[in-house]
Design an enzyme around this catalytic site. Structure first.
Site, PDB file in Angstrom:
ATOM      1  N   ASN A  48     -11.565   2.362  -2.199  1.00 38.26           N
ATOM      2  CA  ASN A  48     -10.321   1.760  -1.724  1.00 38.26           C
ATOM      3  C   ASN A  48     -10.500   0.292  -1.340  1.00 38.26           C
ATOM      4  OD1 ASN A  48      -7.547   1.715  -0.651  1.00 38.26           O
ATOM      5  ND2 ASN A  48      -8.539   1.644   1.343  1.00 38.26           N
ATOM      6  N   HIS A  57      -3.138   3.051  -0.477  1.00 38.05           N
ATOM      7  CA  HIS A  57      -1.808   2.772  -1.020  1.00 38.05           C
ATOM      8  C   HIS A  57      -1.745   3.089  -2.511  1.00 38.05           C
ATOM      9  CE1 HIS A  57      -1.480   0.371   2.649  1.00 38.05           C
ATOM     10  NE2 HIS A  57      -0.186   0.197   2.406  1.00 38.05           N
TER      11      HIS A  57
END
Length: 303
Positions: free
Chosen positions: A161, A129
């Site tokens: 991440n 994201h």
């Protein structure tokens, strides 16, 4: 509700890239501020000349304005150019659960330029994201908006991440404890690497057929403001898209904002005058350190 607008990207003036985010993690060398230049209107669909009589070819970026963020999408790389957020103590509140959301293709992007779910299948990369799901707990729509693939880019999973990048996202959210308004712009970078006596930009492309570029780095540029202070705090970080040891200080990825602007071909917060008394380094206002796995603790012990 959200709306999507198509606009034509302007010409990027000025060259150069940053060498700052090295594999060694050493403190980068400051890059001088770029030259001032005249802003010119983009051609848009103007065909009032013999050369564009039959249409303007682009490049075209897709601009998205959604509940918790605004974003620009790169049709060639199938990644966001940037994703912009405004965070406050109040707008981070909410109970929406990411477990109820699913990643989805953005049907507002023309099919031939769209990132696809199958591109990520067995790619070895996480769907990372740019506007984090945890920033959009306001309601289900806001949470769902963060799962469009137009808000996503391929990221190394373990050590990035799921770890260091997630800790950086928490750091940005926690800035709302010290500042009344926090503006954050995140996005990918494609930086050169020296091979022999030459520089090359090398990145993987995932999908079958190849479709989505894998960025070499990611940036977060932050502007923060306290209501009782005239100056803005500004910070910029660029991280390599690879596993990063938790012992690596966040400050080792801190750069002059101009360095990231030159590398990305973007201009950040240009309505804020960058002069003494108007801006101050973020890390001079607060301690720029990461509390790793804090986001996991908060998830286990929700308030």
């Amino acid at each position: 509700m959200h709306r999507i607008i198509t606009f034509v990207a302007g010409t990027v003036l000025g060259g150069g890239v940053i060498y700052a985010v090295s594999r060694t993690g050493k403190q980068p060398t400051a890059v001088p501020a770029p030259m001032q230049f005249e802003r010119r209107a983009t051609p848009g669909n103007n065909t009032d000349n013999e050369f564009l009589k039959h249409g303007y070819p682009g490049p075209v970026s897709d601009f998205m304005l959604r509940s918790r963020y605004a974003a620009s999408y790169n049709r060639a790389l199938r990644n966001p150019n940037w994703v912009a957020e405004h965070l406050t103590r109040d707008n981070l509140k909410g109970t929406a659960d990411r477990a109820n959301s699913e990643f989805k293709e953005d049907k507002d992007i023309p099919a031939m330029f769209r990132a696809l779910l199958k591109d990520y299948y067995r790619s070895g990369f996480d769907r990372g994201h740019m506007c984090p799901a945890a920033d959009a707990k306001k309601d289900t729509e806001s949470m769902n908006d963060t799962f469009f693939l137009s808000n996503i880019a391929p990221q190394v999973g373990k050590g990035f991440n799921r770890n260091y990048w997630a800790s950086l996202e928490t750091f940005v959210r926690d800035l709302t404890k010290s500042f009344d308004d926090v503006y954050c712009i995140s996005g990918p970078l494609y930086l050169p690497e020296k091979q022999g006596d030459k520089w090359f930009v090398n990145y993987e492309v995932i999908g079958d057929p190849p479709n989505v570029a894998v960025p070499t780095h990611f940036f977060k540029v932050i502007l923060a403001k306290r209501n009782n202070e005239p100056a803005f705090a500004i910070g910029a970080f660029a991280l390599p898209n690879k596993e990063i040891d938790n012992d690596t200080p966040l400050t080792s990825f801190s750069l002059p904002i101009e360095s990231i602007e030159k590398a990305a071909g973007l201009t950040f917060f240009d309505k804020v005058e960058r002069k003494v008394g108007m801006v101050a380094p973020l890390c001079s206002k607060i301690q720029c350190t990461l509390e790793h796995d804090a986001w996991k603790k908060k998830k286990r012990n929700p308030k």
